[in-house]
Design a protein around this motif. Structure first.
Motif, mmCIF file in Angstrom:
data_model
loop_
_atom_site.group_PDB
_atom_site.id
_atom_site.type_symbol
_atom_site.label_atom_id
_atom_site.label_comp_id
_atom_site.label_asym_id
_atom_site.label_seq_id
_atom_site.Cartn_x
_atom_site.Cartn_y
_atom_site.Cartn_z
ATOM 1 N N ILE A 101 -33.908 22.816 91.025
ATOM 2 C CA ILE A 101 -35.280 23.781 90.942
ATOM 3 C C ILE A 101 -35.455 23.614 89.325
ATOM 4 C CG2 ILE A 101 -36.132 26.839 90.495
ATOM 5 C CD1 ILE A 101 -35.395 25.770 93.013
ATOM 6 N N LEU A 102 -35.197 24.129 88.259
ATOM 7 C CA LEU A 102 -35.990 23.288 86.881
ATOM 8 C C LEU A 102 -36.373 22.347 86.734
ATOM 9 C CD1 LEU A 102 -32.665 24.033 84.966
ATOM 10 C CD2 LEU A 102 -34.502 25.736 85.356
ATOM 11 N N ASP A 103 -36.271 21.126 87.422
ATOM 12 C CA ASP A 103 -36.992 19.812 87.876
ATOM 13 C C ASP A 103 -38.208 20.351 88.651
ATOM 14 O OD1 ASP A 103 -34.942 18.924 86.617
ATOM 15 O OD2 ASP A 103 -34.106 17.874 88.364
ATOM 16 N N LEU A 104 -38.167 20.894 89.498
ATOM 17 C CA LEU A 104 -39.879 21.253 89.648
ATOM 18 C C LEU A 104 -40.287 21.703 89.745
ATOM 19 C CD1 LEU A 104 -38.489 22.892 93.150
ATOM 20 C CD2 LEU A 104 -39.693 20.726 93.455
ATOM 21 N N ILE A 105 -39.577 23.005 88.727
ATOM 22 C CA ILE A 105 -40.602 23.678 87.443
ATOM 23 C C ILE A 105 -40.939 22.612 86.466
ATOM 24 C CG2 ILE A 105 -40.160 25.775 85.672
ATOM 25 C CD1 ILE A 105 -37.950 26.769 87.025
ATOM 26 N N GLN A 106 -40.427 21.854 86.021
ATOM 27 C CA GLN A 106 -40.768 20.164 84.729
ATOM 28 C C GLN A 106 -41.600 19.580 84.868
ATOM 29 O OE1 GLN A 106 -39.197 19.958 81.572
ATOM 30 N NE2 GLN A 106 -41.015 18.625 80.856
#
Length: 113
Positions: A101-106
């Motif tokens: 999820i953090l990678d998607l945000i990034q």
């Protein structure tokens, strides 16, 4: 050494962690941590910021040297981010959000650069 690099190194050493130890805790290589500490890499991924905050038991404000005294905007790396964005960083650091999820945000953030 960059400001964030100083903080990472100081926190790592205060917890008696080697580059390898910290790397294992946050799932990055020791060379990456060394580059953060010496200022070669200064634009950390959001997932790495969150992981470092968890390991070091600190807020994103402390890690990123965000100045919380300004009520409308917070200083960050010579730029300004809104208090709403800063609050979001704090919430992300406090939750156990999967790296995917953090990678998607990034990735979404990088599309706006």
């Amino acid at each position: 050494m960059s400001n964030i690099g100083n903080i990472i190194k100081d926190k790592r050493l205060s917890q008696n962690l080697s580059l390898d130890d910290l790397g294992e805790l946050i799932n990055v290589g020791k060379s990456t941590i060394s580059k953060w500490e010496n200022g070669t890499i200064t634009d950390l991924k959001l997932s790495n910021i969150v992981s470092l905050c968890r390991v070091f038991d600190m807020t994103p404000n402390e890690l990123l040297k965000i100045n919380p005294s300004d009520k409308n905007y917070l200083a960050y790396g010579g730029e300004h981010i809104s208090a709403k964005k800063e609050n979001l960083l704090k919430q992300i650091a406090e939750k156990n959000i999967p790296d995917a999820i953090l990678d998607l945000i990034q990735n979404a953030i990088e599309q706006y650069n």
